[in-house]
Design an enzyme around this catalytic site. Structure first.
Site, mmCIF file in Angstrom:
data_model
loop_
_atom_site.group_PDB
_atom_site.id
_atom_site.type_symbol
_atom_site.label_atom_id
_atom_site.label_comp_id
_atom_site.label_asym_id
_atom_site.label_seq_id
_atom_site.Cartn_x
_atom_site.Cartn_y
_atom_site.Cartn_z
ATOM 1 N N ARG A 1 0.880 -1.199 -0.081
ATOM 2 C CA ARG A 1 0.095 0.109 -0.183
ATOM 3 C C ARG A 1 1.011 1.221 -0.074
ATOM 4 O O ARG A 1 0.537 2.146 -0.817
ATOM 5 C CB ARG A 1 -0.754 0.012 1.210
ATOM 6 C CG ARG A 1 -2.142 -1.235 1.006
ATOM 7 C CD ARG A 1 -3.157 -0.889 2.208
ATOM 8 N NE ARG A 1 -3.897 0.561 2.033
ATOM 9 C CZ ARG A 1 -4.584 0.954 2.871
ATOM 10 N NH1 ARG A 1 -4.828 0.366 3.786
ATOM 11 N NH2 ARG A 1 -5.176 2.061 2.425
ATOM 12 N N ASN B 1 -7.772 10.232 5.853
ATOM 13 C CA ASN B 1 -6.753 9.560 4.876
ATOM 14 C C ASN B 1 -5.677 9.311 5.747
ATOM 15 O O ASN B 1 -4.898 9.801 6.600
ATOM 16 C CB ASN B 1 -6.277 10.337 3.827
ATOM 17 C CG ASN B 1 -7.629 10.584 2.675
ATOM 18 O OD1 ASN B 1 -8.438 9.969 2.856
ATOM 19 N ND2 ASN B 1 -7.527 11.502 1.885
ATOM 20 N N ASP C 1 -2.724 8.317 3.980
ATOM 21 C CA ASP C 1 -1.588 8.165 2.884
ATOM 22 C C ASP C 1 -0.437 9.306 3.085
ATOM 23 O O ASP C 1 0.655 9.249 2.413
ATOM 24 C CB ASP C 1 -2.337 8.283 1.677
ATOM 25 C CG ASP C 1 -3.120 9.404 1.312
ATOM 26 O OD1 ASP C 1 -2.848 10.576 1.844
ATOM 27 O OD2 ASP C 1 -4.007 9.381 0.502
ATOM 28 N N HIS D 1 -7.348 8.747 11.488
ATOM 29 C CA HIS D 1 -7.158 7.213 11.275
ATOM 30 C C HIS D 1 -5.826 6.750 11.262
ATOM 31 O O HIS D 1 -5.548 5.549 10.619
ATOM 32 C CB HIS D 1 -8.083 6.496 9.878
ATOM 33 C CG HIS D 1 -9.546 7.114 10.210
ATOM 34 N ND1 HIS D 1 -10.496 7.206 8.998
ATOM 35 C CD2 HIS D 1 -10.243 7.372 11.216
ATOM 36 C CE1 HIS D 1 -11.588 7.370 9.488
ATOM 37 N NE2 HIS D 1 -11.401 7.630 10.754
ATOM 38 N N CYS E 1 6.278 -2.617 24.055
ATOM 39 C CA CYS E 1 7.165 -1.538 24.925
ATOM 40 C C CYS E 1 6.370 -0.198 24.777
ATOM 41 O O CYS E 1 6.890 0.794 25.379
ATOM 42 C CB CYS E 1 8.552 -1.531 24.686
ATOM 43 S SG CYS E 1 9.181 -0.893 23.076
ATOM 44 N N CYS F 1 12.899 -3.933 20.920
ATOM 45 C CA CYS F 1 12.697 -4.936 22.144
ATOM 46 C C CYS F 1 12.240 -6.104 21.378
ATOM 47 O O CYS F 1 12.124 -7.153 22.303
ATOM 48 C CB CYS F 1 11.539 -4.214 22.896
ATOM 49 S SG CYS F 1 9.917 -4.546 22.129
ATOM 50 N N THR G 1 -15.387 13.262 0.860
ATOM 51 C CA THR G 1 -15.589 12.225 1.986
ATOM 52 C C THR G 1 -17.366 12.055 1.545
ATOM 53 O O THR G 1 -18.169 12.919 1.536
ATOM 54 C CB THR G 1 -15.418 12.984 3.337
ATOM 55 O OG1 THR G 1 -15.905 11.918 4.214
ATOM 56 C CG2 THR G 1 -15.990 14.326 3.587
ATOM 57 N N ASN H 1 -17.291 17.949 -3.711
ATOM 58 C CA ASN H 1 -17.361 16.562 -3.958
ATOM 59 C C ASN H 1 -18.447 16.417 -5.451
ATOM 60 O O ASN H 1 -19.188 17.130 -5.596
ATOM 61 C CB ASN H 1 -18.373 15.859 -2.880
ATOM 62 C CG ASN H 1 -18.286 14.297 -2.946
ATOM 63 O OD1 ASN H 1 -18.316 13.611 -4.318
ATOM 64 N ND2 ASN H 1 -18.376 13.785 -1.855
ATOM 65 N N ALA I 1 -11.670 17.902 -6.392
ATOM 66 C CA ALA I 1 -10.860 18.671 -5.625
ATOM 67 C C ALA I 1 -9.870 19.625 -6.265
ATOM 68 O O ALA I 1 -9.497 20.700 -6.144
ATOM 69 C CB ALA I 1 -10.279 17.840 -4.404
HETATM 70 P P1 NAD Z 1 -15.193 7.416 0.786
HETATM 71 O O1 NAD Z 1 -14.536 6.402 -0.208
HETATM 72 O O2 NAD Z 1 -16.601 6.770 1.513
HETATM 73 O O3 NAD Z 1 -15.776 8.362 -0.258
HETATM 74 C C1 NAD Z 1 -15.176 9.167 -1.000
HETATM 75 C C2 NAD Z 1 -15.779 10.413 -1.575
HETATM 76 O O4 NAD Z 1 -14.768 11.294 -2.323
HETATM 77 C C3 NAD Z 1 -17.086 10.055 -2.634
HETATM 78 O O5 NAD Z 1 -18.194 10.735 -2.059
HETATM 79 C C4 NAD Z 1 -16.836 10.354 -3.959
HETATM 80 O O6 NAD Z 1 -18.017 11.070 -4.497
HETATM 81 C C5 NAD Z 1 -15.721 11.576 -3.509
HETATM 82 N N1 NAD Z 1 -14.745 11.868 -4.683
HETATM 83 C C6 NAD Z 1 -14.520 11.153 -5.583
HETATM 84 N N2 NAD Z 1 -13.361 11.617 -6.247
HETATM 85 C C7 NAD Z 1 -13.401 12.977 -5.717
HETATM 86 C C8 NAD Z 1 -12.574 14.177 -6.260
HETATM 87 N N3 NAD Z 1 -11.584 13.955 -7.271
HETATM 88 N N4 NAD Z 1 -12.810 15.289 -5.415
HETATM 89 C C9 NAD Z 1 -13.504 15.290 -4.498
HETATM 90 N N5 NAD Z 1 -14.460 14.402 -4.115
HETATM 91 C C10 NAD Z 1 -14.222 13.147 -4.735
HETATM 92 O O7 NAD Z 1 -14.289 8.147 1.656
HETATM 93 P P2 NAD Z 1 -14.285 8.679 3.143
HETATM 94 O O8 NAD Z 1 -15.693 9.341 3.342
HETATM 95 O O9 NAD Z 1 -13.009 9.185 3.585
HETATM 96 O O10 NAD Z 1 -14.481 7.125 3.914
HETATM 97 C C11 NAD Z 1 -13.537 6.391 3.553
HETATM 98 C C12 NAD Z 1 -12.721 5.892 4.875
HETATM 99 O O11 NAD Z 1 -11.638 5.112 4.348
HETATM 100 C C13 NAD Z 1 -12.013 6.884 5.593
HETATM 101 O O12 NAD Z 1 -12.221 6.671 6.958
HETATM 102 C C14 NAD Z 1 -10.653 6.649 5.342
HETATM 103 O O13 NAD Z 1 -9.897 6.553 6.529
HETATM 104 C C15 NAD Z 1 -10.466 5.590 4.552
HETATM 105 N N6 NAD Z 1 -9.678 5.542 3.497
HETATM 106 C C16 NAD Z 1 -8.655 6.308 3.184
HETATM 107 C C17 NAD Z 1 -7.605 6.245 2.099
HETATM 108 C C18 NAD Z 1 -6.417 7.159 1.865
HETATM 109 O O14 NAD Z 1 -5.598 7.265 2.989
HETATM 110 N N7 NAD Z 1 -6.209 7.623 0.881
HETATM 111 C C19 NAD Z 1 -8.242 5.596 0.701
HETATM 112 C C20 NAD Z 1 -9.324 4.831 1.318
HETATM 113 C C21 NAD Z 1 -10.130 4.715 2.510
#
Ligand code: NAD
Length: 230
Positions: free
Chosen positions: A64, A92, A94, A109, A120, A138, A176, A201, A218
């Protein structure tokens, strides 16, 4: 699109989810191309899996990390990083905001780039494609410091995010779906606090607590929204 002048606000919060990074190519969890369609989270992303086979779980997280390193922050990340006085609260793991230059990012998260030892209590940061080591000094296995399925959230981090959001006057939710709780409650918290709430979104998220919903990506909306007025 009505432009935003960031100097008109005392406290700006950017609240980001998987959609923010999806535009950089980081796989989402759900939907088409979502990683939990290809991998069973019970095998790779929960404490039980780690206890059964730590090395398998760590090697999966290494993959990942490599997938994330092959992606680059986009223009939207850079717009946010260009406002160092604003707060970034992200779901996120990442590290994309930090790679774009944001500091003090509140990671609800956890992070793919941190590990901790559950024996430890040691913690270490590790940013390479491969983990420098899978073992703590450890001798115990190191565990990715991210919130897996079934894990409790870090209370101190949640409290800090809530306090900041509760006193913001501009809240911008980006990428989100508003389905993962308790983070999904943050737009409402900002709304109740009297902040101006904007959503970015391409799809309707179903969250009702936004004064304005901008249906776009975005990477293109943020540069336009914050472009200086001519
Ligand atoms: P989600 O996957 O549930 O929803 C993603 C949202 O982003 C959707 O509503 C979608 O329409 C929108 N979207 C897609 N492309 C976009 C863009 N270019 N610009 C703006 N919006 C866009 O995501 P969530 O609500 O973050 O929930 C998912 C969970 O999974 C979170 O808790 C997160 O921790 C985790 N997660 C993290 C990662 C990462 O770190 N990149 C990746 C996957 C999931």
């Amino acid at each position: 699109m009505k432009k935003i002048n960031p100097t008109a606000y005392q406290r700006i919060v950017f609240f980001t989810g998987a959609g923010m990074s999806a535009e950089s190519g980081v796989p989402t969890y759900r939907g088409a191309g979502g990683i939990w369609r290809a991998y069973d989270f019970a095998e790779y992303a929960c404490q039980e899996a780690f206890e059964r086979n730590p090395e398998k779980v760590l090697r999966f997280h290494e993959l990942r990390r490599q997938a994330v390193l092959d992606c680059q922050p986009h223009a939207g990340h850079r717009v946010i990083a260009g406002m160092p006085e604003a707060f970034v609260v992200t779901q996120n793991i990442d590290g994309m905001h930090q790679r774009a230059g944001s500091e003090g990012v509140i990671e609800l998260h956890g992070s793919l780039w941190r590990l901790r030892c559950e024996r430890c209590g040691a913690a270490r940061e590790d940013y390479g494609r491969k983990y420098e080591t899978l073992r703590c000094e450890c001798g115990h296995w190191l565990r990715p410091a991210i919130t897996w399925f079934g894990d409790m959230l870090d209370e101190a981090v949640m409290r800090k995010a809530s306090e900041i959001i509760d006193s913001c006057d501009l809240f911008i939710g980006i990428g989100t779906s508003g389905t993962v709780w308790p983070a999904a409650g943050f737009p409402e918290l900002a709304w109740q606090a009297g902040a101006h709430c904007i959503e970015i979104n391409p799809e309707p998220s179903g969250e009702a607590c936004y004064h304005q919903s901008i249906r776009g990506k975005a990477g293109s909306v943020l540069p336009e929204l914050f472009a200086a007025e001519q």
